[in-house]
Design an enzyme around this catalytic site. Structure first.
Site, PDB file in Angstrom:
ATOM      1  N   HIS A  37      -0.050  -2.527   3.369  1.00 45.32           N
ATOM      2  CA  HIS A  37      -0.347  -1.182   2.855  1.00 45.32           C
ATOM      3  C   HIS A  37       0.740  -0.184   3.276  1.00 45.32           C
ATOM      4  O   HIS A  37       1.177   0.649   2.484  1.00 45.32           O
ATOM      5  CB  HIS A  37      -1.678  -0.679   3.421  1.00 45.32           C
ATOM      6  CG  HIS A  37      -2.882  -1.468   3.023  1.00 45.32           C
ATOM      7  ND1 HIS A  37      -3.618  -2.202   3.917  1.00 45.32           N
ATOM      8  CD2 HIS A  37      -3.486  -1.636   1.831  1.00 45.32           C
ATOM      9  CE1 HIS A  37      -4.625  -2.778   3.291  1.00 45.32           C
ATOM     10  NE2 HIS A  37      -4.570  -2.464   2.023  1.00 45.32           N
ATOM     11  N   ASP A 150      -1.049  -9.011  -5.042  1.00 39.47           N
ATOM     12  CA  ASP A 150      -2.083  -9.021  -6.083  1.00 39.47           C
ATOM     13  C   ASP A 150      -1.401  -9.011  -7.454  1.00 39.47           C
ATOM     14  O   ASP A 150      -1.420  -8.022  -8.185  1.00 39.47           O
ATOM     15  CB  ASP A 150      -3.000  -7.816  -5.874  1.00 39.47           C
ATOM     16  CG  ASP A 150      -3.754  -7.925  -4.553  1.00 39.47           C
ATOM     17  OD1 ASP A 150      -4.840  -8.515  -4.540  1.00 39.47           O
ATOM     18  OD2 ASP A 150      -3.232  -7.454  -3.519  1.00 39.47           O
TER      19      ASP A 150
HETATM   20  N1  ATP Z   1       0.610  -8.291   2.120  1.00 41.83           N
HETATM   21  C1  ATP Z   1       0.753  -7.283   1.288  1.00 41.83           C
HETATM   22  N2  ATP Z   1       1.995  -6.858   0.955  1.00 41.83           N
HETATM   23  C2  ATP Z   1       2.170  -5.826   0.091  1.00 41.83           C
HETATM   24  N3  ATP Z   1       1.156  -5.152  -0.492  1.00 41.83           N
HETATM   25  C3  ATP Z   1      -0.095  -5.535  -0.193  1.00 41.83           C
HETATM   26  C4  ATP Z   1      -0.361  -6.613   0.704  1.00 41.83           C
HETATM   27  N4  ATP Z   1      -1.715  -6.769   0.810  1.00 41.83           N
HETATM   28  C5  ATP Z   1      -2.266  -5.837  -0.003  1.00 41.83           C
HETATM   29  N5  ATP Z   1      -1.305  -5.095  -0.596  1.00 41.83           N
HETATM   30  C6  ATP Z   1      -1.497  -4.043  -1.577  1.00 41.83           C
HETATM   31  O1  ATP Z   1      -2.215  -2.956  -1.026  1.00 41.83           O
HETATM   32  C7  ATP Z   1      -2.949  -2.305  -2.052  1.00 41.83           C
HETATM   33  C8  ATP Z   1      -4.371  -2.109  -1.616  1.00 41.83           C
HETATM   34  O2  ATP Z   1      -4.975  -3.381  -1.491  1.00 41.83           O
HETATM   35  P1  ATP Z   1      -6.306  -3.643  -0.708  1.00 41.83           P
HETATM   36  O3  ATP Z   1      -6.724  -2.393  -0.032  1.00 41.83           O
HETATM   37  O4  ATP Z   1      -7.236  -4.386  -1.569  1.00 41.83           O
HETATM   38  O5  ATP Z   1      -5.794  -4.600   0.489  1.00 41.83           O
HETATM   39  P2  ATP Z   1      -5.851  -6.160   0.611  1.00 41.83           P
HETATM   40  O6  ATP Z   1      -5.125  -6.546   1.817  1.00 41.83           O
HETATM   41  O7  ATP Z   1      -5.450  -6.745  -0.711  1.00 41.83           O
HETATM   42  O8  ATP Z   1      -7.371  -6.387   0.857  1.00 41.83           O
HETATM   43  P3  ATP Z   1      -8.219  -7.674   0.507  1.00 41.83           P
HETATM   44  O9  ATP Z   1      -7.826  -8.689   1.477  1.00 41.83           O
HETATM   45  O10 ATP Z   1      -9.590  -7.206   0.666  1.00 41.83           O
HETATM   46  O11 ATP Z   1      -7.922  -7.999  -0.911  1.00 41.83           O
HETATM   47  C9  ATP Z   1      -2.832  -3.195  -3.300  1.00 41.83           C
HETATM   48  O12 ATP Z   1      -1.848  -2.675  -4.168  1.00 41.83           O
HETATM   49  C10 ATP Z   1      -2.388  -4.510  -2.713  1.00 41.83           C
HETATM   50  O13 ATP Z   1      -1.658  -5.304  -3.626  1.00 41.83           O
HETATM   51 MG    MG Z   2      -7.067  -6.540  -2.163  1.00 38.65          MG
END
Ligand code: ATP
Ligand code: MG
Length: 282
Positions: A37, A150
């Site tokens: 994030h 994602d």
């Molecule tokens: N490892 C990562 N590297 C870069 N961006 C990320 C990563 N993990 C999540 N994101 C991005 O952060 C944003 C918010 O995602 P979210 O809050 O769902 O976190 P998440 O880590 O994907 O959570 P979950 O594990 O519940 O899916 C999205 O655009 C997601 O693609």
């Molecule tokens: Mg996510």
């Protein structure tokens, strides 16, 4: 950093920023922040004059038997991290603020939204597209930042931005990984230390597939069969999909010569993890 809870307060905060002529970057999240994030926040901080982060655990993107109620919520820690990143506005609405009772309007990205994770999690991308469209209307960012982890979400949202004429640029940022290769994810917190080790199989399989492509194996079927066999041999992993697809349409491709998205999803214990790699044309 201004913390706002309502749509009205958020619009007022954004009006003030825009009246100064500042460009606005938006980073939508569900909180439980990690370095992935924060990489999005830093990209926004570098490219935009004002940065807005949203934290909202969006109920409409969770299936009926998924983890909405037990999703990690770490608001105080998240707020401190975002303050350190010099975020201007943190929008953290409650569910009633985002979905006033009687809300019946949704955004459906047909076809793409039913592929990959959309196939495994029916209705997931309808929830994602709806909440992101609402955030775009509330905040009206110039640029919005999403993680390559994602990959299907990026394909769905790019199509939505194009089809509904959102006046903004969607920016995909590289996947941030732990030193051992595991893609960072808020749901990694669910993993026991054994599961954490088993989870490494996902990224290892992706990297192995990439090496085979570098060594000259371009036929998707061959690469997939080998990867699926390797994953199936692991007793602690239940494979959802391993696919080689076009990153824009999420449709299977036969040959990786022109570049491809290699994507995997699997359950480790009860936790569903996803990961992917983009390969360059060769
Ligand atoms: N490892 C990562 N590297 C870069 N961006 C990320 C990563 N993990 C999540 N994101 C991005 O952060 C944003 C918010 O995602 P979210 O809050 O769902 O976190 P998440 O880590 O994907 O959570 P979950 O594990 O519940 O899916 C999205 O655009 C997601 O693609
Ligand atoms: Mg996510």
């Amino acid at each position: 950093m201004q913390i706002v809870r309502t749509v009205a307060e958020t619009r007022a905060a954004l009006r003030a920023l825009r009246s100064k002529g500042l460009t606005v970057g938006l980073v939508p999240t569900m909180g439980a922040l990690h370095a992935g994030h924060l990489s999005l926040v830093r990209a926004a901080r570098e490219q935009c004059e004002a940065v807005v982060v949203s934290i909202f655990v969006n109920p409409t993107q969770f299936g009926p038997n998924e983890d909405f109620s037990k999703y990690p919520r770490t608001f105080d820690t998240d707020g401190k991290l975002l303050e350190e990143e010099k975020v201007d506005v943190l929008f953290a609405p409650g569910v009633d603020e985002m979905y006033p009772s009687g809300s019946t309007t949704f955004v459906t990205v047909e076809e793409i939204g039913d592929r990959l994770d959309g196939a495994s999690r029916p209705g997931h991308f309808r929830g994602v597209a709806t909440v992101v469209a609402k955030l775009f209307h509330i905040i009206e960012p110039d640029k919005a930042y999403f993680g390559q982890k994602d990959a299907a979400q990026i394909a769905v949202l790019r199509r939505m931005v194009r089809d509904l004429n959102f006046p903004l640029e969607l920016i995909a940022c590289p996947t941030v990984r732990e030193p051992d290769g595991l893609a960072m994810s808020s749901r990694n917190r669910y993993l026991s230390s054994e599961d954490r080790t088993h989870a490494l199989t996902l990224s290892k399989t992706l990297f192995h597939t990439e090496q085979r492509i570098a060594a000259g194996t371009f036929t998707a079927r061959t690469l997939i069969d080998d990867a699926v066999a390797a994953l199936a041999a692991k007793p602690h992993i239940r494979l959802d999909y391993f696919r080689i697809i076009d990153p824009d349409t999420l449709v299977d491709i036969e040959n990786v010569r022109n570049g491809a998205l290699i994507a995997v999803a699997a359950f480790v214990g009860t936790t569903r993890l996803i990961d992917n790699l983009l390969t360059a044309p060769r």
